[in-house]
Design an enzyme around this catalytic site. Structure first.
Site, PDB file in Angstrom:
ATOM      1  N   GLU A  60       6.389  -5.294   2.015  1.00  0.00           N
ATOM      2  CA  GLU A  60       6.180  -6.719   2.280  1.00  0.00           C
ATOM      3  C   GLU A  60       7.327  -7.572   1.746  1.00  0.00           C
ATOM      4  O   GLU A  60       7.770  -8.519   2.409  1.00  0.00           O
ATOM      5  CB  GLU A  60       4.856  -7.175   1.671  1.00  0.00           C
ATOM      6  CG  GLU A  60       3.618  -6.684   2.405  1.00  0.00           C
ATOM      7  CD  GLU A  60       3.271  -5.242   2.118  1.00  0.00           C
ATOM      8  OE1 GLU A  60       2.422  -4.676   2.837  1.00  0.00           O
ATOM      9  OE2 GLU A  60       3.855  -4.662   1.172  1.00  0.00           O
ATOM     10  N   HIS A 129      -8.965  -5.365  -1.971  1.00  0.00           N
ATOM     11  CA  HIS A 129      -8.845  -5.728  -0.562  1.00  0.00           C
ATOM     12  C   HIS A 129      -9.792  -6.883  -0.211  1.00  0.00           C
ATOM     13  O   HIS A 129     -10.196  -7.033   0.939  1.00  0.00           O
ATOM     14  CB  HIS A 129      -9.142  -4.526   0.339  1.00  0.00           C
ATOM     15  CG  HIS A 129      -8.092  -3.469   0.290  1.00  0.00           C
ATOM     16  ND1 HIS A 129      -7.976  -2.602  -0.766  1.00  0.00           N
ATOM     17  CD2 HIS A 129      -7.100  -3.154   1.148  1.00  0.00           C
ATOM     18  CE1 HIS A 129      -6.959  -1.782  -0.541  1.00  0.00           C
ATOM     19  NE2 HIS A 129      -6.408  -2.104   0.604  1.00  0.00           N
TER      20      HIS A 129
END
Length: 326
Positions: A60, A129
């Site tokens: 990322e 998550h």
């Protein structure tokens, strides 16, 4: 008008902006051949090719920085971070470069990028998550933050963000991708600033954003049916900047406010909205404003504990009933 799913609205916006400008590109993990984890780029790889719909490594920080660098040269990247939980890895690029480059360069450089990412608590995905990170992004000067609550907003906000010369972070909610809603057949651009009145009311204002708007609407219907309390619901689709005028106008009308956020309360959206209310509407208030939010714990994996940690419409009803003593 056509009724389409949230993910279809996001995909349509991608498609139109890629067709409109050859300098628009899309980057992210599994957004090419696979069409995206939530199908938001489905079919675009075949249509526009690997040079414009780019599958990236699992890095990322790397591909976000690459997109930001390309934006300095006129490219308009739409960067998808598969889950907002992974955006921590890209924050240095977003916060220290994209958000600051215009200011630090005296206006000589701009970073017209869009970073969009799903977040929020889905179903039993565990603490790592299930992040609700909107409050982190909205605290960064130079970065716009928007968060759609329906397919029409998702479509129009993405199109406006692509054509904006500011860096824009779009916070989507994982549970909303299959939500259906009407989107005009013609092209529309949704303002990146402001708020929307999702329901008119006179007695109390309920503030929400993305999925919590729907919880507010459920609570408002229950309050109306059971207690005759007519709640106004304000959709805070723009988190940075927040719509101070819209907040002030609604609270001045109803004289009471409840803010519903899925995230933990500390240093959050609710805290900022309450600050605005106290600064600008203090003498309009008939009761202290209230926050309804998640417990200040990591989100549990266990389904029962997960539900217990999160707010819902019933919690809003309880808060409003307490305000009115019913």
């Amino acid at each position: 008008m056509a009724e389409i799913m949230f993910w279809e609205a996001v995909r349509r916006a991608h498609d139109e902006e890629l067709a409109n400008d050859p300098l628009v590109i899309v980057m992210g993990e599994d957004i090419g051949v696979a069409g995206g984890t939530y199908k938001a780029t489905q079919g675009l790889y075949d249509k526009y090719g690997e040079a414009r719909v780019i599958d990236t490594p699992i890095s990322e920080n790397g591909f976000t920085g690459l997109g930001i660098g390309a934006s300095f040269l006129g490219v308009r990247p739409i960067i998808e971070i598969m889950s907002v939980n992974f955006a921590w890895l890209a924050m240095d690029q977003m916060f220290n470069t994209a958000a600051k480059v215009r200011y630090m360069s005296g206006g000589q450089l701009e970073a017209p990028i869009v970073v969009r990412s799903p977040g929020g608590t889905a179903h039993q995905l565990g603490s790592q998550h299930s992040a609700r990170m909107e409050k982190v992004f909205m605290g960064i000067a130079g970065l716009r933050v928007v968060t759609p609550s329906n397919p029409c907003q998702a479509y129009g906000l993405l199109k406006s963000a692509v054509r904006c010369n500011d860096p824009v972070f779009i916070n989507e909610h994982e549970l909303m991708y299959n939500m259906k809603g009407e989107v005009p057949d013609g092209e529309i651009f949704h303002p990146l600033e402001g708020s929307e009145v999702a329901r008119q009311g006179r007695d109390v204002t309920l503030f929400g954003y993305n999925i919590s708007v729907h919880w507010c609407l459920q609570a408002a219907e229950q309050l109306s049916k059971e207690h005759g309390i007519e709640a106004e619901v304000i959709d805070l689709y723009s988190l940075s900047p927040l719509d101070r005028e819209g907040i002030r106008n609604s609270v001045s009308k109803t004289h009471r406010a409840v803010i519903l956020e899925e995230a933990e309360p500390a240093v959050g959206v609710g805290a900022e909205v309450m600050a605005i209310i106290n600064e600008e509407c203090f003498f309009e208030l008939d009761a202290a404003p209230l926050r309804v939010s998640a417990l200040n714990v990591p989100i549990p994996y266990n389904h029962g504990l997960e539900k217990a940690a999160l707010p819902n419409a019933a919690d809003v009803v309880t808060a409003v009933r307490g305000m009115f003593g019913v």
